[in-house]
Motif scaffolding. Structure first.
Motif, PDB file in Angstrom:
ATOM      1  N   GLU A 132      -1.275   6.144   2.518  1.00  0.00           N
ATOM      2  CA  GLU A 132      -0.660   6.505   3.799  1.00  0.00           C
ATOM      3  C   GLU A 132      -1.099   5.517   4.868  1.00  0.00           C
ATOM      4  O   GLU A 132      -2.294   5.344   5.114  1.00  0.00           O
ATOM      5  CB  GLU A 132      -1.063   7.922   4.204  1.00  0.00           C
ATOM      6  CG  GLU A 132      -0.441   8.360   5.531  1.00  0.00           C
ATOM      7  CD  GLU A 132      -0.910   9.727   5.970  1.00  0.00           C
ATOM      8  OE1 GLU A 132      -0.500  10.176   7.054  1.00  0.00           O
ATOM      9  OE2 GLU A 132      -1.718  10.346   5.229  1.00  0.00           O
ATOM     10  N   ILE A 133      -0.153   4.850   5.522  1.00  0.00           N
ATOM     11  CA  ILE A 133      -0.464   3.932   6.614  1.00  0.00           C
ATOM     12  C   ILE A 133      -0.648   4.769   7.879  1.00  0.00           C
ATOM     13  O   ILE A 133       0.243   5.540   8.256  1.00  0.00           O
ATOM     14  CB  ILE A 133       0.661   2.890   6.824  1.00  0.00           C
ATOM     15  CG1 ILE A 133       0.973   2.186   5.498  1.00  0.00           C
ATOM     16  CG2 ILE A 133       0.280   1.911   7.906  1.00  0.00           C
ATOM     17  CD1 ILE A 133      -0.200   1.450   4.898  1.00  0.00           C
ATOM     18  N   VAL A 134      -1.775   4.641   8.549  1.00  0.00           N
ATOM     19  CA  VAL A 134      -2.115   5.559   9.643  1.00  0.00           C
ATOM     20  C   VAL A 134      -2.182   4.875  11.004  1.00  0.00           C
ATOM     21  O   VAL A 134      -2.564   5.512  11.988  1.00  0.00           O
ATOM     22  CB  VAL A 134      -3.449   6.287   9.351  1.00  0.00           C
ATOM     23  CG1 VAL A 134      -3.319   7.158   8.111  1.00  0.00           C
ATOM     24  CG2 VAL A 134      -4.591   5.292   9.191  1.00  0.00           C
ATOM     25  N   ASN A 135      -1.834   3.593  11.095  1.00  0.00           N
ATOM     26  CA  ASN A 135      -1.754   2.959  12.412  1.00  0.00           C
ATOM     27  C   ASN A 135      -0.438   2.208  12.526  1.00  0.00           C
ATOM     28  O   ASN A 135       0.223   1.917  11.516  1.00  0.00           O
ATOM     29  CB  ASN A 135      -2.935   2.016  12.659  1.00  0.00           C
ATOM     30  CG  ASN A 135      -2.871   0.749  11.825  1.00  0.00           C
ATOM     31  OD1 ASN A 135      -2.442   0.781  10.664  1.00  0.00           O
ATOM     32  ND2 ASN A 135      -3.293  -0.357  12.395  1.00  0.00           N
ATOM     33  N   ASP A 136      -0.036   1.923  13.741  1.00  0.00           N
ATOM     34  CA  ASP A 136       1.220   1.234  13.991  1.00  0.00           C
ATOM     35  C   ASP A 136       0.964   0.157  15.030  1.00  0.00           C
ATOM     36  O   ASP A 136       0.734   0.463  16.199  1.00  0.00           O
ATOM     37  CB  ASP A 136       2.276   2.223  14.487  1.00  0.00           C
ATOM     38  CG  ASP A 136       3.631   1.574  14.715  1.00  0.00           C
ATOM     39  OD1 ASP A 136       4.476   2.185  15.371  1.00  0.00           O
ATOM     40  OD2 ASP A 136       3.833   0.425  14.251  1.00  0.00           O
ATOM     41  N   ALA A 143     -10.349   6.642   7.290  1.00  0.00           N
ATOM     42  CA  ALA A 143      -9.345   5.738   6.730  1.00  0.00           C
ATOM     43  C   ALA A 143     -10.043   4.470   6.273  1.00  0.00           C
ATOM     44  O   ALA A 143     -11.268   4.312   6.430  1.00  0.00           O
ATOM     45  CB  ALA A 143      -8.263   5.417   7.764  1.00  0.00           C
ATOM     46  N   LEU A 144      -9.277   3.574   5.687  1.00  0.00           N
ATOM     47  CA  LEU A 144      -9.745   2.252   5.315  1.00  0.00           C
ATOM     48  C   LEU A 144      -9.056   1.225   6.208  1.00  0.00           C
ATOM     49  O   LEU A 144      -7.917   1.416   6.632  1.00  0.00           O
ATOM     50  CB  LEU A 144      -9.448   1.959   3.843  1.00  0.00           C
ATOM     51  CG  LEU A 144     -10.174   2.837   2.829  1.00  0.00           C
ATOM     52  CD1 LEU A 144      -9.624   2.583   1.431  1.00  0.00           C
ATOM     53  CD2 LEU A 144     -11.681   2.578   2.867  1.00  0.00           C
ATOM     54  N   LEU A 175       0.826  -1.202   0.000  1.00  0.00           N
ATOM     55  CA  LEU A 175       0.000   0.000   0.000  1.00  0.00           C
ATOM     56  C   LEU A 175       0.865   1.259   0.000  1.00  0.00           C
ATOM     57  O   LEU A 175       0.585   2.218  -0.728  1.00  0.00           O
ATOM     58  CB  LEU A 175      -0.923   0.001   1.219  1.00  0.00           C
ATOM     59  CG  LEU A 175      -2.056  -1.027   1.198  1.00  0.00           C
ATOM     60  CD1 LEU A 175      -2.710  -1.135   2.568  1.00  0.00           C
ATOM     61  CD2 LEU A 175      -3.109  -0.667   0.140  1.00  0.00           C
ATOM     62  N   ALA A 176       1.918   1.250   0.812  1.00  0.00           N
ATOM     63  CA  ALA A 176       2.806   2.417   0.855  1.00  0.00           C
ATOM     64  C   ALA A 176       3.458   2.655  -0.506  1.00  0.00           C
ATOM     65  O   ALA A 176       3.582   3.805  -0.966  1.00  0.00           O
ATOM     66  CB  ALA A 176       3.864   2.219   1.933  1.00  0.00           C
ATOM     67  N   ALA A 177       3.864   1.571  -1.150  1.00  0.00           N
ATOM     68  CA  ALA A 177       4.493   1.699  -2.472  1.00  0.00           C
ATOM     69  C   ALA A 177       3.514   2.229  -3.508  1.00  0.00           C
ATOM     70  O   ALA A 177       3.922   2.877  -4.489  1.00  0.00           O
ATOM     71  CB  ALA A 177       5.046   0.345  -2.909  1.00  0.00           C
ATOM     72  N   VAL A 190      -3.679  -5.721  11.609  1.00  0.00           N
ATOM     73  CA  VAL A 190      -4.717  -4.755  11.275  1.00  0.00           C
ATOM     74  C   VAL A 190      -4.032  -3.608  10.552  1.00  0.00           C
ATOM     75  O   VAL A 190      -3.141  -2.969  11.115  1.00  0.00           O
ATOM     76  CB  VAL A 190      -5.442  -4.221  12.526  1.00  0.00           C
ATOM     77  CG1 VAL A 190      -6.546  -3.257  12.117  1.00  0.00           C
ATOM     78  CG2 VAL A 190      -6.006  -5.357  13.349  1.00  0.00           C
ATOM     79  N   VAL A 191      -4.437  -3.347   9.335  1.00  0.00           N
ATOM     80  CA  VAL A 191      -3.787  -2.332   8.516  1.00  0.00           C
ATOM     81  C   VAL A 191      -4.801  -1.235   8.203  1.00  0.00           C
ATOM     82  O   VAL A 191      -5.828  -1.490   7.561  1.00  0.00           O
ATOM     83  CB  VAL A 191      -3.235  -2.928   7.206  1.00  0.00           C
ATOM     84  CG1 VAL A 191      -2.505  -1.858   6.402  1.00  0.00           C
ATOM     85  CG2 VAL A 191      -2.316  -4.108   7.498  1.00  0.00           C
ATOM     86  N   CYS A 192      -4.516  -0.025   8.660  1.00  0.00           N
ATOM     87  CA  CYS A 192      -5.376   1.118   8.388  1.00  0.00           C
ATOM     88  C   CYS A 192      -4.616   2.084   7.477  1.00  0.00           C
ATOM     89  O   CYS A 192      -3.471   2.438   7.765  1.00  0.00           O
ATOM     90  CB  CYS A 192      -5.784   1.806   9.682  1.00  0.00           C
ATOM     91  SG  CYS A 192      -6.731   0.747  10.812  1.00  0.00           S
ATOM     92  N   PHE A 193      -5.253   2.499   6.418  1.00  0.00           N
ATOM     93  CA  PHE A 193      -4.568   3.320   5.415  1.00  0.00           C
ATOM     94  C   PHE A 193      -5.537   4.347   4.847  1.00  0.00           C
ATOM     95  O   PHE A 193      -6.756   4.167   4.884  1.00  0.00           O
ATOM     96  CB  PHE A 193      -3.991   2.443   4.307  1.00  0.00           C
ATOM     97  CG  PHE A 193      -4.984   1.520   3.638  1.00  0.00           C
ATOM     98  CD1 PHE A 193      -5.494   1.833   2.384  1.00  0.00           C
ATOM     99  CD2 PHE A 193      -5.395   0.343   4.243  1.00  0.00           C
ATOM    100  CE1 PHE A 193      -6.399   0.995   1.749  1.00  0.00           C
ATOM    101  CE2 PHE A 193      -6.298  -0.514   3.615  1.00  0.00           C
ATOM    102  CZ  PHE A 193      -6.802  -0.190   2.367  1.00  0.00           C
ATOM    103  N   ALA A 194      -4.991   5.435   4.363  1.00  0.00           N
ATOM    104  CA  ALA A 194      -5.814   6.548   3.904  1.00  0.00           C
ATOM    105  C   ALA A 194      -5.325   7.080   2.575  1.00  0.00           C
ATOM    106  O   ALA A 194      -4.156   6.938   2.209  1.00  0.00           O
ATOM    107  CB  ALA A 194      -5.813   7.659   4.953  1.00  0.00           C
ATOM    108  N   ASP A 195      -6.242   7.707   1.861  1.00  0.00           N
ATOM    109  CA  ASP A 195      -5.922   8.382   0.611  1.00  0.00           C
ATOM    110  C   ASP A 195      -5.383   9.765   0.947  1.00  0.00           C
ATOM    111  O   ASP A 195      -6.119  10.622   1.460  1.00  0.00           O
ATOM    112  CB  ASP A 195      -7.189   8.507  -0.243  1.00  0.00           C
ATOM    113  CG  ASP A 195      -6.936   9.162  -1.588  1.00  0.00           C
ATOM    114  OD1 ASP A 195      -5.784   9.598  -1.842  1.00  0.00           O
ATOM    115  OD2 ASP A 195      -7.891   9.248  -2.392  1.00  0.00           O
ATOM    116  N   PRO A 196      -4.106  10.026   0.749  1.00  0.00           N
ATOM    117  CA  PRO A 196      -3.544  11.334   1.127  1.00  0.00           C
ATOM    118  C   PRO A 196      -4.111  12.483   0.312  1.00  0.00           C
ATOM    119  O   PRO A 196      -4.008  13.646   0.718  1.00  0.00           O
ATOM    120  CB  PRO A 196      -2.048  11.159   0.879  1.00  0.00           C
ATOM    121  CG  PRO A 196      -1.942  10.071  -0.137  1.00  0.00           C
ATOM    122  CD  PRO A 196      -3.081   9.138   0.146  1.00  0.00           C
ATOM    123  N   GLY A 197      -4.738  12.174  -0.810  1.00  0.00           N
ATOM    124  CA  GLY A 197      -5.273  13.240  -1.649  1.00  0.00           C
ATOM    125  C   GLY A 197      -6.673  13.674  -1.273  1.00  0.00           C
ATOM    126  O   GLY A 197      -7.117  14.753  -1.685  1.00  0.00           O
TER     127      GLY A 197
END
Length: 350
Positions: free
Chosen positions: A275-279, A323-324, A269-271, A284-291
């Motif tokens: 944007e990965i928004v959790n650590d 986020a997703l 997803l990062a590639a 569990v992977v949370c990611f967002a559209d930076p645009g």
């Protein structure tokens, strides 16, 4: 890939501050008062014994135990927690410890004679996999005569893996733990468990005697005396059979594989520009559209991916941000599925 409902972390009463929504999950509270407060339950405690009935009060609200409930005013209803000074996520219960330490423990809750108090913590929120600082909370509870309950409904399975277990460091100091085997242990729905060090308190919470029930048999435990159900299914059988077949080693292999797949998903997803928004060490992977950070945008993306039949994801709010969310908890998920999800969300984004 699936995202389940938020696990319940115990009952807590909440004040509603201006402009704040009431938390959706149990064990979370909101409001403007930034102090840690204790509120007595409606039922008066019986006897002066510490912890009587407290062990079963978290995950099972029926027959509320005679405890004081620790309220966490700043808790995040979406389970992500707030960012600490290092930029990492600081879950809600962790802020209780941080505030107490900043005050030099002034104003921290103290044990009351004849009553038990409980502090709920989380070992893996459903929304983002956040884990509270369990050792710090256990120390706080020990200092002030509190009982520590850990909601490990999702993340507790990590204890079966030598590689993932350090993420739960301190959970062994809990007085009670909830665990849902149907979340990450691949058994059918309806396999929740409560683990407690207080067998007497658990029995006292649910014990009911009637003339038509058989007498107790010495050295045995009737299930109806330690839960709110009298007539019930043999719910533990499916977990017993799974453990008998796979064993601890088999489960550890699956859990570590899921975590590795989640790492691969984060990298993919990062590639692709997400944007990965959790650590979290949990899958569990949370990611967002930076645009476009709007809820509408992320909800539409989730609908497009689910509608395509290529994967199942969901929108989620983390610290007020859209986020997703994707969660790798199926033993059938493969690396090819991970690549398919990256392609699906990227194509939906356009």
């Amino acid at each position: 890939m699936a995202a389940g409902r938020r696990p319940a972390a115990g009952r807590a009463r909440a004040d509603r501050g201006p402009g704040r929504e009431r938390p959706r999950g149990r064990g979370r509270a909101a409001g403007g008062d930034r102090r840690v407060r204790l509120r007595p339950s409606r039922r008066a405690p019986r006897g002066g014994r510490r912890g009587r009935g407290a062990a079963a009060g978290g995950h099972r609200p029926h027959h509320a135990s005679p405890v004081l409930r620790a309220v966490q005013p700043d808790a995040d209803p979406d389970g992500r927690g707030r960012r600490d000074a290092r930029g990492g996520v600081q879950p809600a219960a962790g802020r209780v410890v941080a505030r107490a330490r900043r005050r030099g423990d002034r104003g921290a809750p103290a044990a009351l004679p004849g009553r038990a108090a409980r502090l709920p913590a989380t070992a893996g929120t459903t929304g983002a996999g956040a884990i509270d600082p369990l050792h710090g909370l256990a120390g706080l509870c020990a200092d002030h005569g509190l009982r520590l309950h850990v909601d490990a409904a999702y993340g507790g399975a990590a204890a079966l893996s030598d590689r993932l277990r350090p993420a739960l460091d301190g959970i062994g100091r809990a007085d009670s733990i909830t665990l849902d085997a149907h979340k990450w242990l691949s058994v059918p729905m309806g396999a929740g468990a409560l683990l407690t060090t207080d067998a007497d308190g658990l029995a006292e919470t649910f014990r009911v005697t009637t003339s038509y029930m058989p007498d107790e048999i010495h050295g045995t435990v009737d299930p109806y005396t330690s839960s709110q159900q009298w007539s019930r299914r043999f719910m533990g059988l499916k977990l017993f059979l799974s453990l008998a077949v796979a064993g601890r080693a088999g489960y550890a292999e699956q859990l570590e594989r899921d975590a590795a797949l989640a790492d691969a998903l984060r990298g993919g997803l990062a590639a692709a520009g997400w944007e990965i928004v959790n650590d979290t060490p949990l899958p569990v992977v949370c990611f967002a559209d930076p645009g476009d950070g709007t809820w509408e945008r992320h909800d539409a993306l989730a609908r497009a991916v689910v509608g395509s039949g290529r994967a199942w994801i969901s929108p989620v709010r983390l610290d007020g941000r859209a986020a997703l969310r994707a969660c790798v908890i199926s033993h059938r998920t493969t690396l090819a599925d991970v690549g398919e999800l990256v392609d699906a969300v990227t194509e939906a984004r356009g």
